[in-house]
Structures are given as C-alpha cells and as structure tokens.
Motif scaffolding. Structure first.
Motif, PDB file in Angstrom:
ATOM      1  N   ASP A 111       0.845  -1.194   0.000  1.00 47.75           N
ATOM      2  CA  ASP A 111       0.000   0.000   0.000  1.00 47.75           C
ATOM      3  C   ASP A 111       0.880   1.244   0.000  1.00 47.75           C
ATOM      4  OD1 ASP A 111      -2.294  -1.463  -0.018  1.00 47.75           O
ATOM      5  OD2 ASP A 111      -2.726  -1.236   2.111  1.00 47.75           O
ATOM      6  N   GLY A 112       0.544   2.179  -0.882  1.00 47.35           N
ATOM      7  CA  GLY A 112       1.300   3.425  -0.986  1.00 47.35           C
ATOM      8  C   GLY A 112       2.414   3.392  -2.008  1.00 47.35           C
ATOM      9  N   VAL A 113       2.581   2.270  -2.718  1.00 47.91           N
ATOM     10  CA  VAL A 113       3.624   2.214  -3.743  1.00 47.91           C
ATOM     11  C   VAL A 113       3.158   2.965  -4.985  1.00 47.91           C
ATOM     12  CG1 VAL A 113       4.543   0.006  -2.899  1.00 47.91           C
ATOM     13  CG2 VAL A 113       2.877   0.018  -4.770  1.00 47.91           C
ATOM     14  N   THR A 114       4.090   3.355  -5.801  1.00 46.12           N
ATOM     15  CA  THR A 114       3.773   4.087  -7.021  1.00 46.12           C
ATOM     16  C   THR A 114       2.957   3.220  -7.971  1.00 46.12           C
ATOM     17  OG1 THR A 114       5.783   5.398  -6.848  1.00 46.12           O
ATOM     18  CG2 THR A 114       4.768   5.264  -9.028  1.00 46.12           C
ATOM     19  N   PHE A 115       1.896   3.793  -8.503  1.00 44.55           N
ATOM     20  CA  PHE A 115       1.087   3.147  -9.531  1.00 44.55           C
ATOM     21  C   PHE A 115       1.550   3.703 -10.867  1.00 44.55           C
ATOM     22  CE2 PHE A 115      -2.679   3.417 -12.309  1.00 44.55           C
ATOM     23  CZ  PHE A 115      -2.923   2.066 -12.472  1.00 44.55           C
ATOM     24  N   GLY A 116       1.941   2.820 -11.772  1.00 40.95           N
ATOM     25  CA  GLY A 116       2.547   3.241 -13.031  1.00 40.95           C
ATOM     26  C   GLY A 116       1.590   3.722 -14.099  1.00 40.95           C
ATOM     27  N   ASN A 117       0.290   3.461 -13.978  1.00 39.29           N
ATOM     28  CA  ASN A 117      -0.698   3.864 -14.984  1.00 39.29           C
ATOM     29  C   ASN A 117      -0.346   3.324 -16.366  1.00 39.29           C
ATOM     30  OD1 ASN A 117      -3.067   5.110 -15.888  1.00 39.29           O
ATOM     31  ND2 ASN A 117      -2.063   7.053 -16.290  1.00 39.29           N
ATOM     32  N   PHE A 118       0.179   2.108 -16.416  1.00 36.14           N
ATOM     33  CA  PHE A 118       0.568   1.508 -17.693  1.00 36.14           C
ATOM     34  C   PHE A 118      -0.639   1.249 -18.594  1.00 36.14           C
ATOM     35  CE2 PHE A 118       3.872  -0.058 -14.654  1.00 36.14           C
ATOM     36  CZ  PHE A 118       4.862   0.799 -15.088  1.00 36.14           C
ATOM     37  N   GLU A 119      -1.809   1.110 -18.005  1.00 39.90           N
ATOM     38  CA  GLU A 119      -3.029   0.874 -18.778  1.00 39.90           C
ATOM     39  C   GLU A 119      -3.482   2.133 -19.507  1.00 39.90           C
ATOM     40  OE1 GLU A 119      -2.631   0.435 -15.521  1.00 39.90           O
ATOM     41  OE2 GLU A 119      -2.545  -1.734 -15.325  1.00 39.90           O
ATOM     42  N   ARG A 120      -3.001   3.277 -19.060  1.00 39.52           N
ATOM     43  CA  ARG A 120      -3.328   4.589 -19.637  1.00 39.52           C
ATOM     44  C   ARG A 120      -4.823   4.896 -19.602  1.00 39.52           C
ATOM     45  NH1 ARG A 120       1.377   6.227 -18.806  1.00 39.52           N
ATOM     46  NH2 ARG A 120       3.005   5.814 -20.304  1.00 39.52           N
ATOM     47  N   ILE A 121      -5.501   4.387 -18.563  1.00 41.00           N
ATOM     48  CA  ILE A 121      -6.922   4.704 -18.397  1.00 41.00           C
ATOM     49  C   ILE A 121      -7.070   6.004 -17.615  1.00 41.00           C
ATOM     50  CG2 ILE A 121      -9.105   3.919 -17.386  1.00 41.00           C
ATOM     51  CD1 ILE A 121      -8.121   1.023 -17.909  1.00 41.00           C
ATOM     52  N   LEU A 122      -6.235   6.175 -16.609  1.00 42.87           N
ATOM     53  CA  LEU A 122      -6.253   7.414 -15.827  1.00 42.87           C
ATOM     54  C   LEU A 122      -5.531   8.510 -16.607  1.00 42.87           C
ATOM     55  CD1 LEU A 122      -5.446   6.038 -12.255  1.00 42.87           C
ATOM     56  CD2 LEU A 122      -7.672   6.453 -13.314  1.00 42.87           C
ATOM     57  N   PRO A 123      -5.775   9.772 -16.247  1.00 41.45           N
ATOM     58  CA  PRO A 123      -5.070  10.867 -16.933  1.00 41.45           C
ATOM     59  C   PRO A 123      -3.556  10.688 -16.816  1.00 41.45           C
ATOM     60  CG  PRO A 123      -6.828  11.724 -15.540  1.00 41.45           C
ATOM     61  CD  PRO A 123      -6.725  10.264 -15.250  1.00 41.45           C
ATOM     62  N   ARG A 124      -2.858  10.988 -17.880  1.00 41.66           N
ATOM     63  CA  ARG A 124      -1.397  10.849 -17.884  1.00 41.66           C
ATOM     64  C   ARG A 124      -0.774  11.939 -17.025  1.00 41.66           C
ATOM     65  NH1 ARG A 124       0.562   8.729 -23.761  1.00 41.66           N
ATOM     66  NH2 ARG A 124      -0.988   7.085 -23.924  1.00 41.66           N
ATOM     67  N   LYS A 125       0.075  11.481 -16.120  1.00 40.61           N
ATOM     68  CA  LYS A 125       0.770  12.387 -15.206  1.00 40.61           C
ATOM     69  C   LYS A 125       2.224  11.953 -15.116  1.00 40.61           C
ATOM     70  CE  LYS A 125      -2.956  14.615 -13.868  1.00 40.61           C
ATOM     71  NZ  LYS A 125      -3.167  16.044 -14.023  1.00 40.61           N
ATOM     72  N   ALA A 126       3.035  12.766 -14.476  1.00 41.39           N
ATOM     73  CA  ALA A 126       4.449  12.437 -14.286  1.00 41.39           C
ATOM     74  C   ALA A 126       4.582  11.173 -13.444  1.00 41.39           C
ATOM     75  CB  ALA A 126       5.170  13.600 -13.614  1.00 41.39           C
ATOM     76  N   SER A 127       5.665  10.470 -13.656  1.00 42.44           N
ATOM     77  CA  SER A 127       5.930   9.255 -12.892  1.00 42.44           C
ATOM     78  C   SER A 127       5.939   9.570 -11.400  1.00 42.44           C
ATOM     79  CB  SER A 127       7.288   8.677 -13.308  1.00 42.44           C
ATOM     80  OG  SER A 127       7.587   7.549 -12.536  1.00 42.44           O
ATOM     81  N   GLY A 128       5.290   8.738 -10.617  1.00 40.33           N
ATOM     82  CA  GLY A 128       5.225   8.945  -9.178  1.00 40.33           C
ATOM     83  C   GLY A 128       4.006   9.729  -8.727  1.00 40.33           C
ATOM     84  N   TYR A 129       3.197  10.221  -9.669  1.00 40.36           N
ATOM     85  CA  TYR A 129       2.016  11.011  -9.323  1.00 40.36           C
ATOM     86  C   TYR A 129       0.969  10.165  -8.584  1.00 40.36           C
ATOM     87  CZ  TYR A 129      -2.202  13.855  -9.852  1.00 40.36           C
ATOM     88  OH  TYR A 129      -3.350  14.572  -9.605  1.00 40.36           O
ATOM     89  N   TYR A 130       0.779   8.927  -9.056  1.00 36.20           N
ATOM     90  CA  TYR A 130      -0.251   8.059  -8.487  1.00 36.20           C
ATOM     91  C   TYR A 130       0.332   7.070  -7.483  1.00 36.20           C
ATOM     92  CZ  TYR A 130      -3.249   9.585 -12.375  1.00 36.20           C
ATOM     93  OH  TYR A 130      -3.985  10.322 -13.259  1.00 36.20           O
TER      94      TYR A 130
END
Length: 173
Positions: A111-130
């Motif tokens: 819990d609390g680790v960086t989510f990479g958003n590799f699926e690109r479903i969420l808005p694109r943000k800088a690495s470490g944002y999620y």
C-alpha cells in the motif's frame, strides 16, 4: 577431497552475487529502498507479500490528510471516466479511504507504492504522481483485485477488476 575452483566458477558466483545485490538495492523499479515516511524503511522493489503485514507500515499519503472523513477534495473528474459516490464504495473501500486521508498505517506492505498507470486509463501524469492502495476483498487470502489509486492533487479512483477499469471517486457524496 578438496574442491577445485576454476576462474569460470568464481566469475559465475560473482555475477550471481552482483545481480542479487543489484535487485536488493536497486531492483527493477530503479529506486533504492530506504527510509520512507516517518522514518520507516520501505521494502526493496519487486518484493511483495500476498498476506497482510504483521505490523502495519505507514506509507506516503496521496493527499494531505483531512480531519473530516467525508470532505470533498474539489478535484474534477477526468473526462470519460464514470463516477462513483464515496457512499457507494464497498465498506472496505470506505475504510481504505479513511486510511489514505490519515496517512496510514496500512495493512499491506504494498500500500502506498507508485502506480505506473501503464493501462493509460487514468489521466497521464508524471511518474510517481499516483499511489495505489489495497481494498480488501472478503474471502480472498491475498490482496484481491480491488484498489484505490490516489493522485497527488487529491484525485482518487476505484478499480474492482485490477486496473481493467476505473471510476472516479466523488468524495463526500
């Protein structure tokens, strides 16, 4: 009987040791483990547990903690994502939101680790944002598929299917 060490055997041993040290200290995520928030030590990248940790480990909060559990963040929904009111999240999801607002402690080491958003479903943000947080699933022996992903601006998203789809969480509703 004495074993004879060849140069090849020694080089192979050194290579294996170097790889082990690299994975332990650097790992596939590229960031070394070290002191986390509030002086805790984070796990080396690539290591996870499928069961809750014996002692809850605090992880970074995705948004500044608020004293009001039902407070609205005022963060707008990303275009095209369905919305789920906080009150319609499963009870475990609402409890996870409370933990996120408080900044932990969290029951799972991941819990609390960086989510990479590799699926690109969420808005694109800088690495470490999620950051991602587990929403426990009754009957599951491990973490299950449900998560809340929180952005640095306070935006939060719920997935019940391990990142195949997301819903924007309308907090305080």
């Amino acid at each position: 009987m004495r074993r004879r060490w060849t140069v090849g055997t020694l080089l192979l041993g050194l290579a294996v040791a170097a790889l082990a040290v690299f994975n332990l200290f650097i790992g596939p995520g590229g960031a070394p483990p070290g002191p986390g928030p509030q002086g805790t030590t984070t796990a080396a990248p690539g290591f996870s547990t499928s069961a809750p940790a014996a002692a809850a480990t605090p992880a970074p909060a995705a948004a500044p903690p608020s004293s009001s559990v039902g407070q609205t963040t005022g963060v707008p929904n990303a275009p095209g994502l369905p919305t789920i009111p906080e009150s319609q999240l499963p009870a475990e999801g609402r409890r996870t939101l409370i933990l996120i607002r408080r900044g932990g402690p969290y029951p799972y080491t991941r819990d609390g680790v960086t989510f990479g958003n590799f699926e690109r479903i969420l808005p694109r943000k800088a690495s470490g944002y999620y950051r991602e947080y587990t929403v426990p699933t009754p009957g599951e022996s491990g973490r299950g598929a449900r998560r809340i992903v929180a952005g640095q601006a306070g935006d939060k998203y719920y997935t019940a299917d391990h990142y195949a789809s997301f819903k924007f969480i309308a907090e305080g509703k």
